[in-house]
Design a protein around this motif. Sequence first.
Motif, mmCIF file in Angstrom:
data_model
loop_
_atom_site.group_PDB
_atom_site.id
_atom_site.type_symbol
_atom_site.label_atom_id
_atom_site.label_comp_id
_atom_site.label_asym_id
_atom_site.label_seq_id
_atom_site.Cartn_x
_atom_site.Cartn_y
_atom_site.Cartn_z
ATOM 1 N N PRO A 122 13.660 7.468 17.783
ATOM 2 C CA PRO A 122 12.842 7.835 19.170
ATOM 3 C C PRO A 122 11.565 7.304 19.156
ATOM 4 O O PRO A 122 10.864 6.727 18.191
ATOM 5 N N LEU A 123 10.829 7.204 20.459
ATOM 6 C CA LEU A 123 9.635 6.734 20.864
ATOM 7 C C LEU A 123 8.397 7.247 19.917
ATOM 8 O O LEU A 123 7.473 6.584 19.753
ATOM 9 N N ARG A 124 8.719 8.445 19.738
ATOM 10 C CA ARG A 124 7.421 9.196 19.384
ATOM 11 C C ARG A 124 7.183 9.052 17.918
ATOM 12 O O ARG A 124 5.967 9.259 17.442
ATOM 13 N N VAL A 125 8.149 8.351 17.090
ATOM 14 C CA VAL A 125 8.085 7.963 15.776
ATOM 15 C C VAL A 125 6.539 7.063 15.526
ATOM 16 O O VAL A 125 6.066 6.965 14.498
ATOM 17 N N ILE A 126 6.616 6.014 16.453
ATOM 18 C CA ILE A 126 5.518 5.044 16.243
ATOM 19 C C ILE A 126 4.185 5.412 16.969
ATOM 20 O O ILE A 126 3.284 4.606 17.071
ATOM 21 N N GLY A 127 4.186 6.724 17.334
ATOM 22 C CA GLY A 127 2.751 7.034 17.828
ATOM 23 C C GLY A 127 1.533 6.778 16.930
ATOM 24 O O GLY A 127 0.508 6.415 17.421
ATOM 25 N N MET A 180 0.731 -1.127 0.104
ATOM 26 C CA MET A 180 0.119 0.057 -0.021
ATOM 27 C C MET A 180 0.918 1.355 -0.051
ATOM 28 O O MET A 180 0.358 2.408 -0.775
ATOM 29 N N LEU A 181 1.862 1.348 0.829
ATOM 30 C CA LEU A 181 2.682 2.605 0.744
ATOM 31 C C LEU A 181 3.999 2.358 1.396
ATOM 32 O O LEU A 181 4.352 1.376 2.200
ATOM 33 N N ILE A 182 4.884 3.163 0.772
ATOM 34 C CA ILE A 182 6.345 3.026 1.308
ATOM 35 C C ILE A 182 6.535 4.316 1.837
ATOM 36 O O ILE A 182 6.558 5.478 1.476
ATOM 37 N N ALA A 183 6.912 4.270 3.194
ATOM 38 C CA ALA A 183 7.023 5.466 3.944
ATOM 39 C C ALA A 183 8.383 5.537 4.785
ATOM 40 O O ALA A 183 8.980 4.405 5.036
ATOM 41 N N SER A 184 8.892 6.588 5.212
ATOM 42 C CA SER A 184 10.090 6.758 6.079
ATOM 43 C C SER A 184 9.872 6.328 7.574
ATOM 44 O O SER A 184 10.877 6.058 8.242
ATOM 45 N N ALA A 185 8.370 6.434 8.112
ATOM 46 C CA ALA A 185 8.303 6.326 9.375
ATOM 47 C C ALA A 185 7.263 5.207 9.466
ATOM 48 O O ALA A 185 6.321 5.168 8.261
ATOM 49 N N PRO A 186 7.074 4.385 10.410
ATOM 50 C CA PRO A 186 5.896 3.287 10.486
ATOM 51 C C PRO A 186 4.559 3.959 10.649
ATOM 52 O O PRO A 186 4.383 4.865 11.520
ATOM 53 N N CYS A 210 9.380 -4.057 19.036
ATOM 54 C CA CYS A 210 9.864 -4.082 17.874
ATOM 55 C C CYS A 210 10.785 -3.127 17.520
ATOM 56 O O CYS A 210 11.886 -3.000 17.078
ATOM 57 N N LEU A 211 10.213 -1.886 18.199
ATOM 58 C CA LEU A 211 11.287 -0.379 18.038
ATOM 59 C C LEU A 211 12.201 -0.705 18.985
ATOM 60 O O LEU A 211 13.700 -0.279 18.731
ATOM 61 N N GLY A 212 12.415 -1.300 20.150
ATOM 62 C CA GLY A 212 13.334 -1.486 21.179
ATOM 63 C C GLY A 212 14.589 -2.393 20.611
ATOM 64 O O GLY A 212 15.704 -2.033 20.611
ATOM 65 N N ILE A 213 13.921 -3.659 19.712
ATOM 66 C CA ILE A 213 14.808 -4.499 19.236
ATOM 67 C C ILE A 213 15.451 -3.904 18.038
ATOM 68 O O ILE A 213 16.761 -4.091 17.880
ATOM 69 N N SER A 214 14.708 -3.072 17.381
ATOM 70 C CA SER A 214 15.452 -2.375 16.074
ATOM 71 C C SER A 214 16.494 -1.271 16.722
ATOM 72 O O SER A 214 17.836 -1.244 15.973
ATOM 73 N N ASN A 215 16.396 -0.874 17.887
ATOM 74 C CA ASN A 215 17.249 0.187 18.440
ATOM 75 C C ASN A 215 18.412 -0.463 18.920
ATOM 76 O O ASN A 215 19.665 0.107 18.624
ATOM 77 N N ILE A 216 18.216 -1.532 19.411
ATOM 78 C CA ILE A 216 19.307 -2.204 19.780
ATOM 79 C C ILE A 216 20.448 -2.890 18.817
ATOM 80 O O ILE A 216 21.486 -2.785 18.534
ATOM 81 N N ALA A 217 19.559 -3.153 17.615
ATOM 82 C CA ALA A 217 20.465 -3.378 16.346
ATOM 83 C C ALA A 217 20.886 -2.417 15.764
ATOM 84 O O ALA A 217 21.844 -2.445 15.014
ATOM 85 N N GLY A 218 20.853 -1.068 16.284
ATOM 86 C CA GLY A 218 21.500 0.068 15.594
ATOM 87 C C GLY A 218 20.596 1.120 15.014
ATOM 88 O O GLY A 218 20.977 2.055 14.179
ATOM 89 N N ALA A 219 19.297 1.012 15.182
ATOM 90 C CA ALA A 219 18.262 2.013 14.431
ATOM 91 C C ALA A 219 18.253 3.324 15.025
ATOM 92 O O ALA A 219 18.337 4.467 14.413
ATOM 93 N N SER A 220 18.431 3.356 16.335
ATOM 94 C CA SER A 220 18.375 4.858 16.919
ATOM 95 C C SER A 220 17.030 5.651 16.755
ATOM 96 O O SER A 220 17.273 6.786 16.402
ATOM 97 N N ILE A 269 4.496 -3.364 19.295
ATOM 98 C CA ILE A 269 5.061 -2.255 18.281
ATOM 99 C C ILE A 269 6.431 -1.748 19.219
ATOM 100 O O ILE A 269 7.485 -1.488 18.572
ATOM 101 N N VAL A 270 6.205 -1.406 20.405
ATOM 102 C CA VAL A 270 7.257 -0.993 21.286
ATOM 103 C C VAL A 270 8.438 -1.670 21.356
ATOM 104 O O VAL A 270 9.498 -1.238 21.226
#
Length: 150
Positions: A113-118, A10-16, A101-111, A98-99
């Motif tokens: 912020p939490l507000r992006v998944i709001g 459906m959509l390719i976006a820079s944020a989820p 997934c963000l935490g595991i991605s950040n551990i893998a090097g994504a860095s 969802i939270v």
Amino acid sequence: MVASLMPGWMLIASAPVLPPLGFLVFIAWRQLRLGLLPVWAGLPLGLFDDLFSGQPFGTAVLLWSISAIVLDVVEARLPWRNFLTEWLVAVGLIIAYIVLCLGISNIAGASTPLRVIGPQLVISVFFYPLVGRLVAIADRFRLRPFVLIR
């Protein structure tokens, strides 16, 4: 499996923005039909989701398997079921998924912020009843007997 592929169509976006449809359908099937998907179904379905979601490999395998175990424990503890109870359990699992997934991605090097998944959290929580309704329609179609007309 098709629901895991749909957000990429459906959509390719820079944020989820889109909800994790594969996970929502998995939760809806587990809540609708208790014995249909075994507890270990989170492993192969999560593996398929990992291949197409862009998350670090093993994230969905771990989180879908834990969600299946949590749903089994909740069903054993709460034998009575209604819409509010199932929706609250699903909301808790969706937010945790969802939270984490963000935490595991950040551990893998994504860095990231939490507000992006709001927006994804809000859309996922309010989209779940529609997914549950669509799963119920698909299940009703699955259980319909075939009539042979000659």
